[in-house]
Motif scaffolding. Structure first.
Motif, PDB file in Angstrom:
ATOM      1  N   ALA A  57       0.953  -1.026   0.283  1.00 44.00           N
ATOM      2  CA  ALA A  57       0.154   0.059  -0.251  1.00 44.00           C
ATOM      3  C   ALA A  57       1.202   0.962  -0.126  1.00 44.00           C
ATOM      4  O   ALA A  57       1.674   1.337   0.698  1.00 44.00           O
ATOM      5  N   LEU A  58       0.502   1.995  -0.702  1.00 49.03           N
ATOM      6  CA  LEU A  58       0.964   4.138  -1.016  1.00 49.03           C
ATOM      7  C   LEU A  58       0.655   4.604   0.169  1.00 49.03           C
ATOM      8  O   LEU A  58      -0.619   4.327   0.021  1.00 49.03           O
ATOM      9  N   GLU A  59       1.446   5.615   0.189  1.00 57.41           N
ATOM     10  CA  GLU A  59       0.449   6.758   1.386  1.00 57.41           C
ATOM     11  C   GLU A  59      -0.386   7.483   0.420  1.00 57.41           C
ATOM     12  O   GLU A  59      -0.086   7.760  -0.643  1.00 57.41           O
ATOM     13  N   PRO A  60      -0.836   7.960   1.123  1.00 54.15           N
ATOM     14  CA  PRO A  60      -2.050   9.398   0.201  1.00 54.15           C
ATOM     15  C   PRO A  60      -0.918  10.230  -0.370  1.00 54.15           C
ATOM     16  O   PRO A  60       0.023  10.303   0.614  1.00 54.15           O
ATOM     17  N   VAL A  67      -6.818  14.879  -1.712  1.00 52.47           N
ATOM     18  CA  VAL A  67      -6.102  13.733  -1.368  1.00 52.47           C
ATOM     19  C   VAL A  67      -6.409  12.748  -2.396  1.00 52.47           C
ATOM     20  O   VAL A  67      -7.594  12.340  -2.709  1.00 52.47           O
ATOM     21  N   SER A  68      -5.201  12.067  -3.013  1.00 54.79           N
ATOM     22  CA  SER A  68      -5.139  10.641  -3.798  1.00 54.79           C
ATOM     23  C   SER A  68      -4.776  10.073  -3.085  1.00 54.79           C
ATOM     24  O   SER A  68      -3.294   9.614  -2.572  1.00 54.79           O
ATOM     25  N   THR A  69      -4.843   8.752  -2.961  1.00 53.24           N
ATOM     26  CA  THR A  69      -4.487   7.019  -2.837  1.00 53.24           C
ATOM     27  C   THR A  69      -3.849   6.588  -3.695  1.00 53.24           C
ATOM     28  O   THR A  69      -4.795   5.885  -4.868  1.00 53.24           O
ATOM     29  N   PRO A  70      -2.182   6.703  -4.433  1.00 53.35           N
ATOM     30  CA  PRO A  70      -2.370   5.969  -5.798  1.00 53.35           C
ATOM     31  C   PRO A  70      -2.403   4.444  -5.221  1.00 53.35           C
ATOM     32  O   PRO A  70      -2.586   3.492  -4.301  1.00 53.35           O
ATOM     33  N   ALA A  71      -2.416   3.794  -6.728  1.00 52.52           N
ATOM     34  CA  ALA A  71      -2.558   2.316  -6.489  1.00 52.52           C
ATOM     35  C   ALA A  71      -1.666   1.320  -5.536  1.00 52.52           C
ATOM     36  O   ALA A  71      -0.379   1.599  -5.802  1.00 52.52           O
ATOM     37  N   PRO A  72      -2.158   0.619  -5.195  1.00 49.55           N
ATOM     38  CA  PRO A  72      -0.926  -0.696  -4.516  1.00 49.55           C
ATOM     39  C   PRO A  72      -0.279  -0.251  -5.881  1.00 49.55           C
ATOM     40  O   PRO A  72      -0.365  -1.449  -6.543  1.00 49.55           O
ATOM     41  N   LEU A  73       0.831  -1.323  -5.075  1.00 45.66           N
ATOM     42  CA  LEU A  73       2.341  -1.491  -5.357  1.00 45.66           C
ATOM     43  C   LEU A  73       2.178  -3.127  -6.097  1.00 45.66           C
ATOM     44  O   LEU A  73       2.656  -3.910  -4.462  1.00 45.66           O
ATOM     45  N   SER A  74       2.304  -4.125  -6.853  1.00 39.45           N
ATOM     46  CA  SER A  74       2.139  -5.509  -6.467  1.00 39.45           C
ATOM     47  C   SER A  74       3.882  -5.508  -6.514  1.00 39.45           C
ATOM     48  O   SER A  74       5.013  -5.659  -6.799  1.00 39.45           O
TER      49      SER A  74
END
Length: 345
Positions: A57-60, A67-74
């Motif tokens: 999970a990435l920080e907002p 405020v946006s929340t990037p898509a998690p990294l696989s």
């Protein structure tokens, strides 16, 4: 929990057809079980163990637009193994992290294969359960074969045979099967290395695991040779007398007393050696087979299973029970070495 049995809301994943001392892992349900009964009584059915992609999970991110929340990294080639919790509907438990080639093997596979391997009447399921939060499972089945010697006091010395399936869902070990002889009078698990008689088989959790199960069926059919070979070699030990001086020399060599590098280590090993000799001379469970090499072997197994020191945290009796069915454990190694030495001394 101290006993390491899987538990949710105080419901323990374990079932036992009777309170066997060799497998002190829970409460008895007081009846022999079919495969389905064992799975359901031990809360092992319907786990649906599967892989889920591992993500970070990435920080907002705060910008002028909000405020946006990037898509998690696989995480490439890494997956979490998960199960449906058997007690709480809708709850998913994480069991471990595995690679892309790992293939889950369901708990039902343990019972299916045990049923297929026995392929005869008279075998019954005796224990089943999950350990360490569901990361490991075990199922044991008592086989109809048994070995009986006439004791010197007119009693019977009986050893029964079990087939165990041991699985892991966290990628730490293979899917394993083993034949375990258990001497009933003192519930000792035997661990003899029999020449040309296969007593265990491991299946890797890979893409070819299902094919390996088919191969294991054929390979483990050969373990019935182990039962006959074990009986023959045990009878040979029972036929060979042993005196107290030979017993003392055997236990000292088994525990490498003279090879100790410090006085403290030598003292500890000497105490262990004397404890085994004492069992050989005075244990009521050894008395029916007294003054034989078979008695010497069983004095070793009785000491390891019931009296040897247990290190670490947790319940000592349970720890001994677990290591009795753990391939490669120190307990297994000592038993195997003792059996080999008594054949050649």
């Amino acid at each position: 929990m101290a006993h390491e049995l899987d538990s949710t809301n105080n419901v323990v994943s374990f079932a036992n057809s009777r309170p066997d001392a060799w497998h002190r892992l829970g409460q008895s349900v007081n009846h022999t079980m079919t495969a389905r009964e064992a799975l359901e009584a031990a809360h092992l059915a319907g786990w649906n163990v599967r892989k889920m992609p591992l993500q970070v999970a990435l920080e907002p991110v705060v910008t002028a637009d909000g405020v946006s929340t990037p898509a998690p990294l696989s995480v490439p080639d890494h997956y979490a193994t998960v199960r449906d919790n058997p007690i709480v509907p809708g709850r998913i438990d994480v069991l471990g992290v595995v690679g892309s080639k790992y293939e889950p093997l369901q708990n039902e596979a343990s019972c299916d294969l045990l049923n297929a391997l026995t392929d005869q009447g008279g075998a019954v399921f005796e224990t089943a359960g999950a350990l360490r939060g569901g990361r490991e499972t075990f199922v044991t089945m008592k086989l109809p074969e048994a070995m009986t010697f006439d004791g010197v006091d007119g009693s019977k010395d009986r050893t029964e045979f079990y087939l165990a399936a041991l699985n892991s869902h966290d990628g730490t070990s293979a899917f394993r099967f083993l034949v375990t002889p258990v001497r009933i009078v003192c519930a000792n698990t035997q661990s003899a290395a029999i020449r040309e008689a296969k007593a265990s088989f491991a299946i890797r959790h890979t893409g070819g695991a299902r094919l390996a199960i088919a191969e294991a069926r054929e390979a483990l059919r050969l373990t019935w040779r182990y039962v006959k070979a074990f009986e023959d070699e045990a009878a040979a030990l029972y036929a060979r007398p042993m005196d107290i001086d030979q017993m003392r020399a055997f236990t000292d060599e088994l525990l490498a007393v003279d090879a100790a590098t410090t006085a403290a280590t030598k003292n500890t090993r000497s105490q262990q050696s004397r404890a085994i000799v004492k069992l050989w001379t005075s244990s009521p469970t050894v008395a029916p087979i007294a003054n034989t090499r078979w008695a010497a072997y069983n004095a070793v197994t009785e000491y390891v299973d019931h009296y040897s020191t247990v290190r670490g945290r947790g319940d000592a009796a349970t720890t001994r029970a677990l290591r009795a069915v753990t391939i490669g454990s120190t307990a297994q190694t000592i038993k195997t070495q003792a059996f080999r030495m008594l054949q050649t001394l």
